[in-house]
Scaffold this motif. Structure first.
Motif, PDB file in Angstrom:
ATOM      1  N   LYS A  58      -4.998  10.369  -9.531  1.00  0.00           N
ATOM      2  CA  LYS A  58      -3.708  10.846  -9.039  1.00  0.00           C
ATOM      3  C   LYS A  58      -2.623   9.977  -9.644  1.00  0.00           C
ATOM      4  CE  LYS A  58      -5.615  13.852  -6.270  1.00  0.00           C
ATOM      5  NZ  LYS A  58      -5.542  15.310  -6.569  1.00  0.00           N
ATOM      6  N   PRO A  59      -1.482  10.579 -10.044  1.00  0.00           N
ATOM      7  CA  PRO A  59      -0.931  11.869  -9.628  1.00  0.00           C
ATOM      8  C   PRO A  59      -1.407  13.095 -10.388  1.00  0.00           C
ATOM      9  CG  PRO A  59       0.675  10.636 -10.921  1.00  0.00           C
ATOM     10  CD  PRO A  59      -0.492   9.732 -10.733  1.00  0.00           C
ATOM     11  N   GLY A  60      -2.358  13.001 -11.288  1.00  0.00           N
ATOM     12  CA  GLY A  60      -2.879  14.187 -11.953  1.00  0.00           C
ATOM     13  C   GLY A  60      -3.328  13.876 -13.363  1.00  0.00           C
ATOM     14  N   VAL A  61      -4.069  14.827 -13.957  1.00  0.00           N
ATOM     15  CA  VAL A  61      -4.602  14.660 -15.301  1.00  0.00           C
ATOM     16  C   VAL A  61      -4.123  15.818 -16.174  1.00  0.00           C
ATOM     17  CG1 VAL A  61      -6.710  14.604 -16.702  1.00  0.00           C
ATOM     18  CG2 VAL A  61      -6.636  13.400 -14.508  1.00  0.00           C
ATOM     19  N   THR A  62      -3.621  15.492 -17.361  1.00  0.00           N
ATOM     20  CA  THR A  62      -3.229  16.474 -18.359  1.00  0.00           C
ATOM     21  C   THR A  62      -4.306  16.525 -19.432  1.00  0.00           C
ATOM     22  OG1 THR A  62      -0.869  16.051 -17.994  1.00  0.00           O
ATOM     23  CG2 THR A  62      -1.491  17.112 -20.073  1.00  0.00           C
ATOM     24  N   MET A  63      -4.966  17.668 -19.570  1.00  0.00           N
ATOM     25  CA  MET A  63      -6.035  17.773 -20.564  1.00  0.00           C
ATOM     26  C   MET A  63      -5.418  17.829 -21.969  1.00  0.00           C
ATOM     27  SD  MET A  63      -8.522  17.483 -18.597  1.00  0.00           S
ATOM     28  CE  MET A  63      -9.943  17.776 -19.657  1.00  0.00           C
ATOM     29  N   THR A  64      -5.916  16.973 -22.841  1.00  0.00           N
ATOM     30  CA  THR A  64      -5.306  16.817 -24.155  1.00  0.00           C
ATOM     31  C   THR A  64      -6.322  16.184 -25.105  1.00  0.00           C
ATOM     32  OG1 THR A  64      -3.404  15.843 -25.319  1.00  0.00           O
ATOM     33  CG2 THR A  64      -4.278  14.593 -23.468  1.00  0.00           C
ATOM     34  N   ASP A  65      -5.846  15.394 -26.036  1.00  0.00           N
ATOM     35  CA  ASP A  65      -6.678  14.720 -27.032  1.00  0.00           C
ATOM     36  C   ASP A  65      -6.489  13.209 -26.870  1.00  0.00           C
ATOM     37  OD1 ASP A  65      -7.936  13.682 -29.246  1.00  0.00           O
ATOM     38  OD2 ASP A  65      -6.911  14.960 -30.710  1.00  0.00           O
ATOM     39  N   LEU A  66      -7.518  12.504 -26.432  1.00  0.00           N
ATOM     40  CA  LEU A  66      -7.391  11.069 -26.175  1.00  0.00           C
ATOM     41  C   LEU A  66      -7.199  10.246 -27.441  1.00  0.00           C
ATOM     42  CD1 LEU A  66     -10.004  10.562 -23.312  1.00  0.00           C
ATOM     43  CD2 LEU A  66      -7.530  10.289 -23.150  1.00  0.00           C
ATOM     44  N   SER A  67      -7.473  10.814 -28.588  1.00  0.00           N
ATOM     45  CA  SER A  67      -7.233  10.057 -29.820  1.00  0.00           C
ATOM     46  C   SER A  67      -5.748   9.799 -30.039  1.00  0.00           C
ATOM     47  CB  SER A  67      -7.824  10.790 -31.026  1.00  0.00           C
ATOM     48  OG  SER A  67      -7.112  11.994 -31.297  1.00  0.00           O
ATOM     49  N   LEU A  68      -4.881  10.504 -29.287  1.00  0.00           N
ATOM     50  CA  LEU A  68      -3.437  10.268 -29.382  1.00  0.00           C
ATOM     51  C   LEU A  68      -3.027   8.934 -28.776  1.00  0.00           C
ATOM     52  CD1 LEU A  68      -2.194  13.816 -28.274  1.00  0.00           C
ATOM     53  CD2 LEU A  68      -2.244  12.898 -30.614  1.00  0.00           C
ATOM     54  N   CYS A  69      -3.897   8.374 -27.925  1.00  0.00           N
ATOM     55  CA  CYS A  69      -3.473   7.167 -27.199  1.00  0.00           C
ATOM     56  C   CYS A  69      -4.539   6.073 -27.245  1.00  0.00           C
ATOM     57  CB  CYS A  69      -3.107   7.497 -25.762  1.00  0.00           C
ATOM     58  SG  CYS A  69      -4.317   8.466 -24.853  1.00  0.00           S
ATOM     59  N   THR A 118       0.831  -1.201   0.000  1.00  0.00           N
ATOM     60  CA  THR A 118       0.000   0.000   0.000  1.00  0.00           C
ATOM     61  C   THR A 118       0.866   1.251   0.000  1.00  0.00           C
ATOM     62  OG1 THR A 118      -1.785  -1.161   1.138  1.00  0.00           O
ATOM     63  CG2 THR A 118      -1.803   1.237   1.252  1.00  0.00           C
ATOM     64  N   LYS A 119       1.951   1.250   0.784  1.00  0.00           N
ATOM     65  CA  LYS A 119       2.853   2.401   0.805  1.00  0.00           C
ATOM     66  C   LYS A 119       3.482   2.623  -0.571  1.00  0.00           C
ATOM     67  CE  LYS A 119       4.040   1.879   5.718  1.00  0.00           C
ATOM     68  NZ  LYS A 119       5.122   1.576   6.688  1.00  0.00           N
ATOM     69  N   ASP A 120       3.889   1.541  -1.228  1.00  0.00           N
ATOM     70  CA  ASP A 120       4.488   1.666  -2.565  1.00  0.00           C
ATOM     71  C   ASP A 120       3.471   2.190  -3.575  1.00  0.00           C
ATOM     72  OD1 ASP A 120       6.938   0.726  -1.659  1.00  0.00           O
ATOM     73  OD2 ASP A 120       6.466  -1.359  -2.143  1.00  0.00           O
ATOM     74  N   THR A 121       2.225   1.717  -3.452  1.00  0.00           N
ATOM     75  CA  THR A 121       1.181   2.173  -4.370  1.00  0.00           C
ATOM     76  C   THR A 121       0.915   3.664  -4.187  1.00  0.00           C
ATOM     77  OG1 THR A 121       0.182  -0.028  -4.382  1.00  0.00           O
ATOM     78  CG2 THR A 121      -1.209   1.812  -5.067  1.00  0.00           C
ATOM     79  N   TRP A 122       0.856   4.101  -2.939  1.00  0.00           N
ATOM     80  CA  TRP A 122       0.684   5.536  -2.684  1.00  0.00           C
ATOM     81  C   TRP A 122       1.887   6.332  -3.182  1.00  0.00           C
ATOM     82  CZ3 TRP A 122      -3.468   8.231  -1.658  1.00  0.00           C
ATOM     83  CH2 TRP A 122      -4.577   7.596  -1.100  1.00  0.00           C
ATOM     84  N   GLY A 123       3.055   5.691  -3.261  1.00  0.00           N
ATOM     85  CA  GLY A 123       4.226   6.375  -3.812  1.00  0.00           C
ATOM     86  C   GLY A 123       4.012   6.791  -5.251  1.00  0.00           C
ATOM     87  N   LEU A 124       3.333   5.941  -6.031  1.00  0.00           N
ATOM     88  CA  LEU A 124       3.001   6.315  -7.411  1.00  0.00           C
ATOM     89  C   LEU A 124       1.924   7.383  -7.429  1.00  0.00           C
ATOM     90  CD1 LEU A 124       3.101   5.977 -10.483  1.00  0.00           C
ATOM     91  CD2 LEU A 124       1.516   4.039 -10.250  1.00  0.00           C
ATOM     92  N   TRP A 125       0.901   7.217  -6.622  1.00  0.00           N
ATOM     93  CA  TRP A 125      -0.222   8.145  -6.663  1.00  0.00           C
ATOM     94  C   TRP A 125       0.153   9.539  -6.158  1.00  0.00           C
ATOM     95  CZ3 TRP A 125      -4.459   4.465  -4.213  1.00  0.00           C
ATOM     96  CH2 TRP A 125      -4.682   3.409  -5.087  1.00  0.00           C
TER      97      TRP A 125
END
Length: 540
Positions: A438-449, A136-143
């Motif tokens: 989390k860790p956050g969202v970058t608003m963009t164009d989802l057709s790129l991915c 859980t600690k490691d997972t929160w490290g990513l988030w």
């Protein structure tokens, strides 16, 4: 005892209405009803302002045989079935044979280990990850800090991917032996709320799952089982049997040690990509299987509650509303909601560096602001990744890497508002809906991915779903990408004995083997495979 199904009562019925309805349904006097318990309770919300509670009950009455005879042929009135779990084999007294090994400590491995331990076989359970508290600690490290541990994250470690999820405990698999009941009862013993035994759509949530898997680990250890954490299996020791079939003889571990084993449950989960590659290299029979790819979509939970329950929204007997949607597109693709998490959040679920994967999670209360769900498109090996059994993994990695780039290369997820997605333009700012990832969202164009056919399919489906669930396609609703780990892209094929089709002693199990899809179905499959192992050991 009788089981009475499909008894409907108004949402706010008085307590005494239930026994009265039982007697009316069976045509008996009140004095003849000795006792009853609720086996399941769900709801019928098709008329959202006149919601009904739907009961299945176990009933003790006088003159049971007469009532059964009178309702012969009525599928809703029948004898209560035997739901007790019956072990298929036990270790002989003083048994000292080679211990079975379980690879993976997710729901499938957990129940395979539990059944083997309860049967007296003292299993050894290996997992590349850590115990759940450290994990859980490691997972929160990513988030929280964008720091990924490839061996300890949402996918790997004690409890498996199901620990960081909504904790749904229902599935559509046929279960004539009521193995799902065994799973639920073991969860209650381990600390789950007992309402999971009677709710039609039970769930637990992450925080409670953490303490439960710890409790079940202690039970397995008390019965002679052994856990080995941060232990990765790098290779198999195989020899050719007299029938030409490969025979498993042991496991080569990452630290250079060797573990003799001739009964191994392979409960590795759907994201154990290096293990799939190793199995393929060793000639274990694999095949590509269908999975799905898409995004996570978020709405304020209050919007979903109102759309599904109308003026009954917020009623304590209903909780946070869910939905299940599907649309068959003009391009012959199917778009559907997946792993819907009421009152939850979208989480970072990658297990590999330089890639972004989204998933959903809820706590038991389901009290967070947003609802989220996968919005995914089914894909098929013959049509979309025909280049061998591992081609689906390559496809997942490609789009997960594109999502990492589109999010800015920091494990932020790429996001887009529905209005912009439908119009084919990038999003530059949020509206009414705030994403939870989390860790956050970058608003963009989802057709790129996303593959073009996925983009086209979701664009067609969104307005359809908006007509079914109000505000589903609201312009400010946010989608984040990508959702690629809907199920395993690989099936480790097995025969009727639950062993690998061409490798004796190897027992593929659960989601990673392509034979389950969720906590409950994976746990049930773990029980079945453990039983097969127990039978084989006793018969040897």
């Amino acid at each position: 005892m009788l089981r009475l199904s499909g008894l409907n009562l108004p949402l706010d019925h008085a307590p005494e209405a239930l026994p009265e309805a039982i007697c009316a349904r069976l045509g008996i006097e009140r004095a003849a009803l000795r006792d009853f318990t609720v086996f399941k309770r769900g709801n019928d919300a098709r008329r959202r302002n006149a919601i009904l509670l739907v009961y299945t009950l176990d009933i003790e009455i006088a003159e049971e045989a007469e009532v059964l005879a009178r309702f012969e042929g009525d599928k809703d009135v029948r004898p209560t079935p035997d739901m007790a779990y019956h072990f298929v084999a036990h270790a002989p007294q003083g048994w000292s044979g080679r211990r079975p090994v379980v690879i993976g400590a997710g729901p499938c491995g957990l129940f395979a280990g539990l059944i083997l331990a309860q049967s007296g076989f003292r299993p050894i359970i290996l997992d590349r990850g850590k115990v759940v508290r450290q994990r859980t600690k490691d997972t929160w490290g990513l988030w929280r800090r964008s720091e990924l541990n490839p061996d300890s994250n949402v996918q790997f470690g004690e409890g498996g991917a199901g620990t960081f999820s909504d904790g749904k405990l229902y599935c559509r698999v046929k279960d004539p032996r009521f193995l799902g009941r065994k799973v639920l009862e073991e969860f209650v013993k381990a600390g789950a709320p007992d309402d999971i035994l009677w709710q039609a759509h039970p769930h637990i949530g992450t925080f409670r799952l953490v303490t439960m898997v710890e409790s079940m680990r202690r039970t397995i250890e008390e019965l002679g089982g052994e856990y080995r954490w941060q232990t990765r299996v790098d290779d198999l020791a195989l020899e050719r049997g007299p029938d030409g079939r490969q025979q498993l003889r042991g496991l080569h571990l990452h630290d250079g040690s060797f573990l003799e084993a001739d009964h191994v449950v392979m409960a590795i989960g759907h994201s154990a990509r290096p293990t799939f590659e190793m199995l393929h290299d060793r000639g274990v029979h694999l095949e590509a299987k269908p999975f799905s790819i898409g995004v996570r979509i978020e709405h304020p939970q209050s919007w979903v509650d109102k759309a599904r329950y109308g003026q009954c929204a917020g009623h304590p007997d209903l909780g946070a509303a869910a939905y299940a949607l599907a649309h068959h597109c003009s391009n012959e693709r199917t778009v559907y909601s997946f792993c819907m998490c009421p009152g939850g959040r979208v989480v970072a679920a990658t297990s590999e560096e330089g890639r972004v994967v989204t998933n959903g999670m809820s706590q038991y209360s389901r009290a967070e602001f947003n609802a989220n769900s996968g919005l995914v498109v089914g894909i098929d090996p013959a049509r979309d990744y025909p280049d061998g059994p591992l081609a689906g993994i390559a496809l997942q990695r490609h789009w997960e890497s594109k999502a990492f780039e589109a999010g800015g290369g920091t494990y932020a997820a790429p996001g887009q508002k529905v209005a912009d997605f439908l119009a084919g333009r990038p999003s530059t700012a949020l509206g009414e809906v705030t994403p939870s990832y989390k860790p956050g969202v970058t608003m963009t164009d989802l057709s790129l991915c996303l593959p073009a056919f996925v983009v086209d399919s979701i664009r067609e489906a969104l307005p359809v779903f908006g007509r079914q669930v109000a505000n589903y396609d609201h312009p400010d609703v946010v989608m984040t990408g990508v959702e690629t780990r809907t199920s395993s892209p690989v099936r480790i094929t097995r025969d009727k004995s639950f062993q690998s089709l061409n490798t004796a002693g190897l027992y593929p199990a659960g989601e990673g083997a392509g034979y389950a899809g969720g906590i409950l179905s994976a746990a049930i499959d773990g029980i079945k495979v453990a039983e097969a192992v127990a039978r084989s050991i006793v018969a040897a």
